[in-house]
Scaffold this active site. Structure first.
Site, PDB file in Angstrom:
ATOM      1  N   TYR A 172      -0.914   1.729   7.779  1.00 58.85           N
ATOM      2  CA  TYR A 172      -1.670   2.790   7.121  1.00 58.85           C
ATOM      3  C   TYR A 172      -2.950   3.100   7.897  1.00 58.85           C
ATOM      4  CZ  TYR A 172       1.002   2.603   2.721  1.00 58.85           C
ATOM      5  OH  TYR A 172       1.966   2.690   1.767  1.00 58.85           O
ATOM      6  N   LYS A 205       6.679   0.603   7.375  1.00 59.72           N
ATOM      7  CA  LYS A 205       6.438   1.512   6.260  1.00 59.72           C
ATOM      8  C   LYS A 205       5.229   2.368   6.578  1.00 59.72           C
ATOM      9  CE  LYS A 205       5.075   1.199   1.539  1.00 59.72           C
ATOM     10  NZ  LYS A 205       3.772   1.773   1.633  1.00 59.72           N
TER      11      LYS A 205
HETATM   12  P1  FBP Z   1       3.133   3.852  -3.843  1.00 57.33           P
HETATM   13  O1  FBP Z   1       4.562   4.342  -3.883  1.00 57.33           O
HETATM   14  O2  FBP Z   1       2.602   3.589  -5.214  1.00 57.33           O
HETATM   15  O3  FBP Z   1       2.262   4.751  -3.002  1.00 57.33           O
HETATM   16  O4  FBP Z   1       3.167   2.429  -3.172  1.00 57.33           O
HETATM   17  C1  FBP Z   1       3.270   2.281  -1.818  1.00 57.33           C
HETATM   18  C2  FBP Z   1       2.079   1.502  -1.300  1.00 57.33           C
HETATM   19  O5  FBP Z   1       2.273   1.160   0.054  1.00 57.33           O
HETATM   20  C3  FBP Z   1       1.788   0.219  -2.064  1.00 57.33           C
HETATM   21  O6  FBP Z   1       2.480  -0.878  -1.548  1.00 57.33           O
HETATM   22  C4  FBP Z   1       0.312   0.119  -1.913  1.00 57.33           C
HETATM   23  O7  FBP Z   1      -0.304  -0.500  -2.969  1.00 57.33           O
HETATM   24  C5  FBP Z   1      -0.134   1.535  -1.893  1.00 57.33           C
HETATM   25  O8  FBP Z   1       0.914   2.292  -1.361  1.00 57.33           O
HETATM   26  C6  FBP Z   1      -1.415   1.603  -1.103  1.00 57.33           C
HETATM   27  O9  FBP Z   1      -1.809   2.920  -0.943  1.00 57.33           O
HETATM   28  P2  FBP Z   1      -3.296   3.227  -0.490  1.00 57.33           P
HETATM   29  O10 FBP Z   1      -3.761   2.099   0.367  1.00 57.33           O
HETATM   30  O11 FBP Z   1      -3.203   4.525   0.231  1.00 57.33           O
HETATM   31  O12 FBP Z   1      -4.087   3.316  -1.725  1.00 57.33           O
END
Ligand code: FBP
Length: 306
Positions: A172, A205
């Site tokens: 991310y 992911k």
């Molecule tokens: P969601 O489908 O709820 O977006 O979950 C995916 C995810 O990767 C979770 O594992 C994680 O908690 C969340 O997204 C984190 O998103 P961000 O860091 O953008 O808040």
């Protein structure tokens, strides 16, 4: 029986030992998408990452960790991913019912930082003790702390692979030097997928990318080489290509809760672009159980027919 497609995917991971391959096969051979080479995973680390009310108040049964094991099993997901506490709360009761991914690091939104890095919250020994198929790890490419996270992942991935576990990386992009739009820009998401692949991830992911391009140097190349990024399907294809020409499993996240039509349209684009699947948290467990299962089935059907 492991299908031909699953065997083909396993062949891309030629450096891995039998245990790691068996655990990858376990995830690829479980649930409604078993054997197709596609995956839909339920991730529930939002209690840690976003806080309990933001995560579970829209559907209060979701405060109970057992709810998520049951949801993932009933929906026929390939795997269930969560931090230590949630996994410990159900691993014995649901032993053997669904492949588990133990998230070994997590961040919370109480401490705001322009250089985010998740804290280590579990170990490879925990993953083995709890019968998990894989470890999960989040990196934030673009953060001033990214290099420390990469080094932690490098050590944990080595240990996990030696122990016969698979490695799932949440990649991310974020951090002080990056614009908000840049976090999901196509050049940045493709780069994040490449970094995770280079760090030895088996499953990567990322978030669904937009057509925005963050880096000026990259923009010149996208324009010169006329890389197609106009539709979500084209962008998904480019991200999958960026993870070793499609020889790594790349799945996309669901994001904040939204309407069913919007989710399905997004999944259709991702599936058309060759995505290997989705990891859908808030859009599943924040809905009432029957609606969530119905939605997850529709998502799986789109991947199955892609
Ligand atoms: P969601 O489908 O709820 O977006 O979950 C995916 C995810 O990767 C979770 O594992 C994680 O908690 C969340 O997204 C984190 O998103 P961000 O860091 O953008 O808040």
């Amino acid at each position: 029986m492991t299908t031909k497609r699953v065997k083909e995917i396993l062949s891309w991971y030629s450096a891995d030992n039998a245990g790691t391959k068996a655990n990858l096969a376990r995830m690829l051979s479980h649930g409604r998408l078993a054997g197709t080479g596609k995956m839909v995973i339920l991730p529930v680390d939002q209690g840690f990452e976003h806080g309990p009310a933001r995560s579970f108040a829209p559907n209060p049964p979701a405060y109970d960790p057992r709810y998520h094991f049951e949801l993932a099993i009933a929906a026929g997901c390939n795997a269930y991913a969560a931090p230590l506490g949630f996994i410990e709360a159900g691993a014995a009761e649901f032993a053997g019912d669904i492949p588990l991914i133990l998230k070994l690091n997590n961040s919370d939104t109480l401490a705001k930082s322009s250089d985010p890095i998740s804290a280590l919250t579990g170990s490879v020994a925990d993953a083995l003790r709890l019968g998990c198929a894989a470890i999960g790890f989040t990196i934030y490419p673009g953060s001033g702390e990214a290099r420390h996270a990469y080094q932690q992942l490098r050590d944990l991935a080595e240990e996990a692979k030696e122990s016969g576990l698979a490695v799932v990386v949440w990649s991310y992009p974020r951090g002080g030097g990056m614009s908000k739009d840049g976090e999901t820009a196509i050049d940045v998401v493709a780069y994040a997928a490449q970094i995770a692949a280079q760090l030895g991830a088996h499953v990567i992911k990322v978030k669904p990318p937009t057509a925005f391009i963050e880096q000026a140097e990259a923009k010149k190349v996208y324009e010169k080489e006329k890389i197609p990024i106009g539709t979500l399907a084209e962008r998904a294809r480019h991200v999958v290509q960026s993870a070793f020409a499609g020889r790594r499993i790349v799945i996309f996240s669901g994001g904040a809760a939204k309407g069913k039509a919007e989710i399905l349209e997004e999944i259709r684009g991702l599936a058309d672009g060759g995505a290997f699947g989705s990891i859908v948290g808030r859009n599943s467990f924040q809905r009432p159980r029957t609606e969530a299962i119905e939605l997850l089935h529709e998502i799986m059907d789109l991947y199955a027919s892609a």
